[in-house]
Design an enzyme around this catalytic site. Structure first.
Site, PDB file in Angstrom:
ATOM      1  N   TYR A 170      23.160  49.910 -31.766  1.00 20.14           N
ATOM      2  CA  TYR A 170      23.671  51.243 -31.430  1.00 20.14           C
ATOM      3  C   TYR A 170      22.562  52.211 -31.040  1.00 20.14           C
ATOM      4  O   TYR A 170      22.844  53.357 -30.668  1.00 20.14           O
ATOM      5  CB  TYR A 170      24.412  51.817 -32.645  1.00 20.14           C
ATOM      6  CG  TYR A 170      23.555  51.844 -33.889  1.00 20.14           C
ATOM      7  CD1 TYR A 170      22.665  52.887 -34.131  1.00 20.14           C
ATOM      8  CD2 TYR A 170      23.601  50.802 -34.811  1.00 20.14           C
ATOM      9  CE1 TYR A 170      21.850  52.891 -35.249  1.00 20.14           C
ATOM     10  CE2 TYR A 170      22.800  50.807 -35.938  1.00 20.14           C
ATOM     11  CZ  TYR A 170      21.929  51.847 -36.149  1.00 20.14           C
ATOM     12  OH  TYR A 170      21.122  51.846 -37.248  1.00 20.14           O
ATOM     13  N   GLY A 171      21.283  51.770 -31.151  1.00 20.16           N
ATOM     14  CA  GLY A 171      20.170  52.682 -30.937  1.00 20.16           C
ATOM     15  C   GLY A 171      19.220  52.245 -29.839  1.00 20.16           C
ATOM     16  O   GLY A 171      19.623  51.985 -28.709  1.00 20.16           O
ATOM     17  N   THR A 172      17.949  52.102 -30.197  1.00 28.09           N
ATOM     18  CA  THR A 172      16.920  51.838 -29.195  1.00 28.09           C
ATOM     19  C   THR A 172      16.961  50.418 -28.647  1.00 28.09           C
ATOM     20  O   THR A 172      16.268  50.120 -27.666  1.00 28.09           O
ATOM     21  CB  THR A 172      15.521  52.099 -29.777  1.00 28.09           C
ATOM     22  OG1 THR A 172      15.271  51.182 -30.856  1.00 28.09           O
ATOM     23  CG2 THR A 172      15.404  53.520 -30.290  1.00 28.09           C
ATOM     24  N   LEU A 173      17.777  49.533 -29.237  1.00 26.82           N
ATOM     25  CA  LEU A 173      17.875  48.156 -28.739  1.00 26.82           C
ATOM     26  C   LEU A 173      18.948  48.002 -27.660  1.00 26.82           C
ATOM     27  O   LEU A 173      19.062  46.936 -27.048  1.00 26.82           O
ATOM     28  CB  LEU A 173      18.176  47.197 -29.900  1.00 26.82           C
ATOM     29  CG  LEU A 173      17.051  47.015 -30.922  1.00 26.82           C
ATOM     30  CD1 LEU A 173      17.554  46.266 -32.147  1.00 26.82           C
ATOM     31  CD2 LEU A 173      15.867  46.280 -30.304  1.00 26.82           C
ATOM     32  N   GLU A 203      13.586  45.740 -38.036  1.00 22.29           N
ATOM     33  CA  GLU A 203      14.316  46.828 -38.689  1.00 22.29           C
ATOM     34  C   GLU A 203      13.852  47.053 -40.129  1.00 22.29           C
ATOM     35  O   GLU A 203      14.440  47.861 -40.854  1.00 22.29           O
ATOM     36  CB  GLU A 203      15.816  46.536 -38.684  1.00 22.29           C
ATOM     37  CG  GLU A 203      16.412  46.299 -37.300  1.00 22.29           C
ATOM     38  CD  GLU A 203      16.500  47.574 -36.460  1.00 22.29           C
ATOM     39  OE1 GLU A 203      15.943  48.613 -36.892  1.00 22.29           O
ATOM     40  OE2 GLU A 203      17.120  47.541 -35.392  1.00 22.29           O
TER      41      GLU A 203
END
Length: 241
Positions: free
Chosen positions: A98-101, A173
């Site tokens: 949901y983020g920088t990936l 993570e």
């Protein structure tokens, strides 16, 4: 891969169970069983599914049974009208990012790096529950706070990964100190035949219970984009002190 579909009218004497076998190019084989037998099968299926989910969490495996709800279907959560249950072998973990990936975001290249393992994009999806998606710390890192019922339904992407990529993501993570890998329910927005739009599925997600007291009251986002007008661009790891 095999799929089971059951249509079980409440007062009918017989319940029809349809087996669809992908290797047989969609050829259907039908047979009828009594409601009593179907009830036994439902119970067995529920027990096996619960045990399988515990195994997933304990041994870091994806679920063998992937329950997905067909759009517009009605069901009782185990077998019922509108539900189909897919059994996939070999098992491949699925992860919601949901983020920088995500595609177009600063760390997506790590999903494409073969030295990290394999990752295949499957679908875009929304969490079925609301969660706070916040941007925090001096490095403007996106965090999904494990506080179901708060925030917004979060939009992201589903990937199927191999064990090597899953191990890389765990390390990337900082599991379990920074994030924890848990299971989340998702509603598929845009997917293929295996994950049709509107279906519900369960995959892994990296959320966190390790947050500062003021984070839940901060601004919550539905979809993360480092390039958005929020003025909080992600600070690359290479640029940190």
């Amino acid at each position: 891969m095999a799929m089971l579909r059951s249509n079980v009218p409440a007062r009918n004497k017989f319940a029809t169970v349809t087996f669809l076998t992908k290797n047989m190019k969609g050829k259907k084989k039908r047979f009828a069983i009594s409601n009593r037998c179907c009830a036994v099968l439902r119970f067995v299926y529920a027990v096996v599914s619960a045990a399988r989910l515990q195994t997933c969490l304990r041994h870091d495996l994806s679920c063998a049974f992937r329950p997905t709800r067909e759009p517009g279907g009605k069901g009782d959560g185990v077998w019922g009208n509108g539900w189909k249950h897919t059994v996939s072998l070999p098992l491949m973990p699925r992860v919601f990012v949901y983020g920088t990936l995500k595609r177009g975001q600063p760390n997506h290249y790590r999903m494409l790096d073969a030295t990290n393992g394999k990752a295949e994009f499957l679908a875009t999806a929304l969490t079925t529950q609301r969660y706070p998606l916040v941007i925090a710390t001096e490095y403007n890192i996106p965090f999904l706070l494990n506080l179901p019922g708060q925030g917004q339904r979060v939009r992201g992407e589903i990937y199927e990964v191999d064990e090597r990529m899953l191990a890389f993501l765990d390390a990337f993570e900082s599991v379990p100190s920074m994030y924890q890998r848990t299971v989340v329910d998702l509603e598929v927005e845009d997917g293929g035949a295996e994950l049709p739009p509107g279906s519900i599925t369960q995959v892994f997600v990296y959320s966190t219970t390790s947050y500062q007291p003021d984070w839940p009251s901060g601004r919550s986002f539905q979809s993360y984009d480092t390039h958005s007008d929020h003025g909080l661009p992600y600070v690359y790891r290479e640029a940190r002190d």
